[in-house]
Design a protein around this motif. Structure first.
Motif, PDB file in Angstrom:
ATOM      1  N   ASP A  42     -27.295  23.078 -17.856  1.00 20.88           N
ATOM      2  CA  ASP A  42     -26.199  23.829 -18.471  1.00 20.88           C
ATOM      3  C   ASP A  42     -24.944  23.942 -17.603  1.00 20.88           C
ATOM      4  O   ASP A  42     -24.095  24.793 -17.857  1.00 20.88           O
ATOM      5  N   SER A  43     -24.797  23.070 -16.571  1.00 19.20           N
ATOM      6  CA  SER A  43     -23.564  23.116 -15.781  1.00 19.20           C
ATOM      7  C   SER A  43     -22.391  22.773 -16.697  1.00 19.20           C
ATOM      8  O   SER A  43     -22.532  21.969 -17.623  1.00 19.20           O
ATOM      9  N   PHE A  44     -21.218  23.366 -16.410  1.00 19.56           N
ATOM     10  CA  PHE A  44     -20.161  23.298 -17.422  1.00 19.56           C
ATOM     11  C   PHE A  44     -19.584  21.907 -17.635  1.00 19.56           C
ATOM     12  O   PHE A  44     -19.119  21.586 -18.714  1.00 19.56           O
ATOM     13  N   SER A  45     -19.621  21.031 -16.613  1.00 20.88           N
ATOM     14  CA  SER A  45     -18.986  19.725 -16.836  1.00 20.88           C
ATOM     15  C   SER A  45     -19.983  18.583 -16.926  1.00 20.88           C
ATOM     16  O   SER A  45     -19.689  17.551 -17.499  1.00 20.88           O
ATOM     17  N   GLU A  76     -28.624  25.821 -10.155  1.00 23.89           N
ATOM     18  CA  GLU A  76     -28.284  26.983 -10.995  1.00 23.89           C
ATOM     19  C   GLU A  76     -26.804  26.902 -11.347  1.00 23.89           C
ATOM     20  O   GLU A  76     -25.956  26.849 -10.455  1.00 23.89           O
ATOM     21  N   SER A  77     -26.480  26.909 -12.636  1.00 22.79           N
ATOM     22  CA  SER A  77     -25.066  26.923 -13.010  1.00 22.79           C
ATOM     23  C   SER A  77     -24.483  28.287 -12.666  1.00 22.79           C
ATOM     24  O   SER A  77     -25.103  29.321 -12.917  1.00 22.79           O
ATOM     25  N   THR A  78     -23.288  28.260 -12.081  1.00 24.60           N
ATOM     26  CA  THR A  78     -22.604  29.527 -11.768  1.00 24.60           C
ATOM     27  C   THR A  78     -21.294  29.607 -12.553  1.00 24.60           C
ATOM     28  O   THR A  78     -20.364  30.287 -12.153  1.00 24.60           O
ATOM     29  N   ARG A  79     -21.237  28.863 -13.695  1.00 25.40           N
ATOM     30  CA  ARG A  79     -20.042  28.957 -14.536  1.00 25.40           C
ATOM     31  C   ARG A  79     -19.923  30.392 -15.053  1.00 25.40           C
ATOM     32  O   ARG A  79     -20.933  31.111 -15.155  1.00 25.40           O
ATOM     33  N   VAL A 111     -27.216  22.422   0.065  1.00 27.14           N
ATOM     34  CA  VAL A 111     -27.905  23.020  -1.075  1.00 27.14           C
ATOM     35  C   VAL A 111     -27.038  24.160  -1.587  1.00 27.14           C
ATOM     36  O   VAL A 111     -26.632  25.035  -0.833  1.00 27.14           O
ATOM     37  N   ASP A 112     -26.714  24.087  -2.885  1.00 23.93           N
ATOM     38  CA  ASP A 112     -25.840  25.076  -3.514  1.00 23.93           C
ATOM     39  C   ASP A 112     -26.736  26.153  -4.121  1.00 23.93           C
ATOM     40  O   ASP A 112     -27.313  25.951  -5.201  1.00 23.93           O
ATOM     41  N   THR A 113     -26.895  27.256  -3.411  1.00 23.59           N
ATOM     42  CA  THR A 113     -27.797  28.308  -3.897  1.00 23.59           C
ATOM     43  C   THR A 113     -27.363  29.683  -3.402  1.00 23.59           C
ATOM     44  O   THR A 113     -26.736  29.796  -2.348  1.00 23.59           O
ATOM     45  N   VAL A 130     -26.037  24.945   4.051  1.00 15.78           N
ATOM     46  CA  VAL A 130     -26.259  25.855   2.913  1.00 15.78           C
ATOM     47  C   VAL A 130     -24.901  26.226   2.321  1.00 15.78           C
ATOM     48  O   VAL A 130     -23.998  26.659   3.048  1.00 15.78           O
ATOM     49  N   ASN A 131     -24.751  26.025   1.006  1.00 14.94           N
ATOM     50  CA  ASN A 131     -23.517  26.354   0.285  1.00 14.94           C
ATOM     51  C   ASN A 131     -23.824  27.569  -0.592  1.00 14.94           C
ATOM     52  O   ASN A 131     -24.477  27.448  -1.624  1.00 14.94           O
ATOM     53  N   ASP A 132     -23.382  28.751  -0.143  1.00 17.38           N
ATOM     54  CA  ASP A 132     -23.769  30.007  -0.806  1.00 17.38           C
ATOM     55  C   ASP A 132     -22.578  30.592  -1.563  1.00 17.38           C
ATOM     56  O   ASP A 132     -21.680  31.173  -0.949  1.00 17.38           O
ATOM     57  N   LEU A 198     -15.155  28.133   5.175  1.00 12.25           N
ATOM     58  CA  LEU A 198     -14.807  29.210   4.235  1.00 12.25           C
ATOM     59  C   LEU A 198     -14.285  28.609   2.936  1.00 12.25           C
ATOM     60  O   LEU A 198     -13.550  27.617   2.952  1.00 12.25           O
ATOM     61  N   ASP A 199     -14.632  29.240   1.809  1.00 13.78           N
ATOM     62  CA  ASP A 199     -14.199  28.749   0.497  1.00 13.78           C
ATOM     63  C   ASP A 199     -13.746  29.950  -0.334  1.00 13.78           C
ATOM     64  O   ASP A 199     -14.538  30.855  -0.590  1.00 13.78           O
ATOM     65  N   PRO A 200     -12.444  29.962  -0.758  1.00 13.88           N
ATOM     66  CA  PRO A 200     -11.938  31.127  -1.499  1.00 13.88           C
ATOM     67  C   PRO A 200     -12.518  31.262  -2.908  1.00 13.88           C
ATOM     68  O   PRO A 200     -12.244  32.257  -3.588  1.00 13.88           O
ATOM     69  N   ARG A 232     -12.577  20.129 -12.201  1.00 17.52           N
ATOM     70  CA  ARG A 232     -12.805  20.290 -13.648  1.00 17.52           C
ATOM     71  C   ARG A 232     -12.814  21.737 -14.104  1.00 17.52           C
ATOM     72  O   ARG A 232     -13.274  22.050 -15.211  1.00 17.52           O
ATOM     73  N   LYS A 233     -12.344  22.650 -13.252  1.00 14.55           N
ATOM     74  CA  LYS A 233     -12.401  24.068 -13.625  1.00 14.55           C
ATOM     75  C   LYS A 233     -11.319  24.424 -14.640  1.00 14.55           C
ATOM     76  O   LYS A 233     -10.378  23.672 -14.867  1.00 14.55           O
ATOM     77  N   ARG A 234     -11.443  25.615 -15.221  1.00 17.44           N
ATOM     78  CA  ARG A 234     -10.506  26.069 -16.254  1.00 17.44           C
ATOM     79  C   ARG A 234      -9.063  26.090 -15.760  1.00 17.44           C
ATOM     80  O   ARG A 234      -8.130  25.854 -16.518  1.00 17.44           O
ATOM     81  N   VAL A 267     -12.979  19.052   0.158  1.00 17.15           N
ATOM     82  CA  VAL A 267     -12.850  19.416  -1.254  1.00 17.15           C
ATOM     83  C   VAL A 267     -14.158  19.075  -1.957  1.00 17.15           C
ATOM     84  O   VAL A 267     -14.797  18.061  -1.639  1.00 17.15           O
ATOM     85  N   ARG A 268     -14.561  19.936  -2.887  1.00 14.37           N
ATOM     86  CA  ARG A 268     -15.834  19.749  -3.614  1.00 14.37           C
ATOM     87  C   ARG A 268     -15.503  19.188  -4.990  1.00 14.37           C
ATOM     88  O   ARG A 268     -14.840  19.861  -5.783  1.00 14.37           O
ATOM     89  N   VAL A 269     -15.984  17.948  -5.264  1.00 12.82           N
ATOM     90  CA  VAL A 269     -15.505  17.243  -6.454  1.00 12.82           C
ATOM     91  C   VAL A 269     -16.633  16.545  -7.222  1.00 12.82           C
ATOM     92  O   VAL A 269     -17.656  16.181  -6.651  1.00 12.82           O
ATOM     93  N   HIS A 270     -16.389  16.342  -8.527  1.00  8.37           N
ATOM     94  CA  HIS A 270     -17.316  15.544  -9.341  1.00  8.37           C
ATOM     95  C   HIS A 270     -16.959  14.049  -9.256  1.00  8.37           C
ATOM     96  O   HIS A 270     -17.834  13.218  -9.109  1.00  8.37           O
ATOM     97  N   ASP A 271     -15.656  13.725  -9.360  1.00  8.20           N
ATOM     98  CA  ASP A 271     -15.212  12.323  -9.371  1.00  8.20           C
ATOM     99  C   ASP A 271     -14.914  11.871  -7.936  1.00  8.20           C
ATOM    100  O   ASP A 271     -13.768  11.894  -7.484  1.00  8.20           O
TER     101      ASP A 271
HETATM  102  N1  HH2 Z   1     -17.992  25.818  -7.711  1.00  7.80           N
HETATM  103  C1  HH2 Z   1     -19.103  25.670  -8.459  1.00  7.80           C
HETATM  104  C2  HH2 Z   1     -20.378  25.621  -7.854  1.00  7.80           C
HETATM  105  N2  HH2 Z   1     -20.498  25.667  -6.504  1.00  7.80           N
HETATM  106  N3  HH2 Z   1     -19.508  25.796  -4.361  1.00  7.80           N
HETATM  107  C3  HH2 Z   1     -18.421  25.908  -3.602  1.00  7.80           C
HETATM  108  N4  HH2 Z   1     -18.531  25.931  -2.256  1.00  7.80           N
HETATM  109  N5  HH2 Z   1     -17.172  25.994  -4.141  1.00  7.80           N
HETATM  110  C4  HH2 Z   1     -16.964  25.973  -5.484  1.00  7.80           C
HETATM  111  O1  HH2 Z   1     -15.795  26.061  -5.930  1.00  7.80           O
HETATM  112  C5  HH2 Z   1     -18.113  25.861  -6.346  1.00  7.80           C
HETATM  113  C6  HH2 Z   1     -19.390  25.779  -5.722  1.00  7.80           C
HETATM  114  C7  HH2 Z   1     -18.994  25.574  -9.950  1.00  7.80           C
HETATM  115  O2  HH2 Z   1     -18.836  24.246 -10.368  1.00  7.80           O
HETATM  116  P1  HH2 Z   1     -19.992  23.269 -10.908  1.00  7.80           P
HETATM  117  O3  HH2 Z   1     -21.069  23.082  -9.904  1.00  7.80           O
HETATM  118  O4  HH2 Z   1     -19.358  22.016 -11.372  1.00  7.80           O
HETATM  119  O5  HH2 Z   1     -20.536  23.974 -12.204  1.00  7.80           O
HETATM  120  P2  HH2 Z   1     -21.811  24.854 -12.531  1.00  7.80           P
HETATM  121  O6  HH2 Z   1     -21.740  26.086 -11.679  1.00  7.80           O
HETATM  122  O7  HH2 Z   1     -21.683  25.157 -14.010  1.00  7.80           O
HETATM  123  O8  HH2 Z   1     -23.042  24.051 -12.202  1.00  7.80           O
END
Ligand code: HH2
Length: 293
Positions: A42-45, A76-79, A111-113, A130-132, A198-200, A232-234, A267-271
């Motif tokens: 269910d991630s947004f993009s 985990e989607s954090t949209r 790991v994005d958690t 770790v990307n928290d 650091l990430d705002p 790809r954010k809003r 920068v954190r990117v899909h493309d």
């Molecule tokens: N944005 C998302 C998830 N993780 N981590 C960092 N450090 N910075 C961000 O801006 C960031 C992040 C949300 O984007 P995405 O992973 O594409 O979507 P979803 O949360 O729906 O999986």
């Protein structure tokens, strides 16, 4: 901008990975790319695109080949509006992917958690960072990252994904966000976390005006490397007028180039290929001694 950046780890890193100069340092110059691997339905993009372990691993390896310094694996989607998912489900999604990526690729893995238990399990099977997105608000997360000796991305988020976009408010968004991130960084370093980015947190409890204020105030911190994630954010839709998520890469590249030119370290990117090419052209244009070769 030719800033040199370094993240330190107390654990061994894959020394053949781009940017790793020895087993405990990641060194790079200018802005690097973190590629996104979302193992979630269910991630947004890209929800559901890489939900199968084999697909997610192949995607991560392709992002590394395309020029990502780090691949970021999240379950985990954090949209905005997303519900929390149970620990077991998150572990089931990310651990097999990280384990295989670590075995098959020479790439740095984050790991994005928001969960300390997921971070611990991920590092145990080979995650390097770790990307928290909760920015170490959980003291257990600080303790785990310090104990395991891994660098951390500290993301600022007002509220939680379920409610964060309902009515975000700040008196001074730049001062509050940067002050909070630097305080969290000091707490983490004092506890023994080896280093931080650091990430705002664009879009994490922020309106378009808040996001723009933060982007215009880059490099944001004089003390720590900064990561920007607008992909790809809003915000891109609001600025470019594109409704479809799949049409947001050009606007994402524009924001990330702006960030790279103002001192963002990553920068954190899909493309990933699109960003690598745009950043390479940008670097050539700004390098007066560039010669085609
Ligand atoms: N944005 C998302 C998830 N993780 N981590 C960092 N450090 N910075 C961000 O801006 C960031 C992040 C949300 O984007 P995405 O992973 O594409 O979507 P979803 O949360 O729906 O999986």
């Amino acid at each position: 901008m030719n800033e040199r950046w370094q993240l330190r780890s107390n654990r061994s890193l894959p020394v053949d990975a781009a940017g790793v100069s020895d087993a405990h340092h990641i060194d790079w110059i200018g802005c690097s790319i973190m590629g996104v691997v979302n193992v979630s339905p269910d991630s947004f993009s890209d929800g559901g695109l890489h939900f199968d372990v084999g697909d997610a691993v192949a995607h991560g390896l392709a992002l590394a080949r395309d020029g990502a310094l780090v691949v970021d694996v999240g379950g985990e989607s954090t949209r905005p509006g997303a519900a929390d998912i149970p620990l077991d489900a998150e572990l089931e999604r990310v651990i097999p992917v990280i384990e295989r990526l670590a075995a098959e690729g020479n790439v740095l893995i984050s790991v994005d958690t928001r969960k300390a238990a997921v971070a611990a399990a991920a590092v145990a099977v080979g995650a390097n960072i770790v990307n928290d997105v909760a920015g170490l608000r959980d003291p257990e997360m600080v303790a785990i990252c310090a104990e395991m000796g891994v660098p951390v991305v500290i993301v600022h988020m007002q509220g939680s994904p379920t409610t964060m976009q309902l009515d975000p408010r700040y008196d001074d968004v730049v001062g509050e966000v940067v002050g909070w991130m630097e305080e969290q960084a000091d707490v983490a370093l004092a506890a023994g976390v080896p280093s931080v980015l650091l990430d705002p947190g664009l879009g994490f409890g922020k309106t378009l005006e808040h996001n723009l204020a933060l982007l215009r105030a880059l490099p944001l911190s004089q003390r720590f490397p900064v990561l920007i994630g607008a992909s790809r954010k809003r915000t891109v839709e609001q600025l470019a007028g594109r409704a479809s998520v799949q049409r947001r890469d050009p606007g994402s590249i524009a924001i990330h180039l702006w960030a790279a030119q103002r001192g963002a370290a990553m920068v954190r990117v899909h493309d990933v290929p699109g960003h690598r090419e745009a950043m390479q052209v940008d670097r050539a244009l700004r390098n007066a001694s560039y010669t085609p070769g």
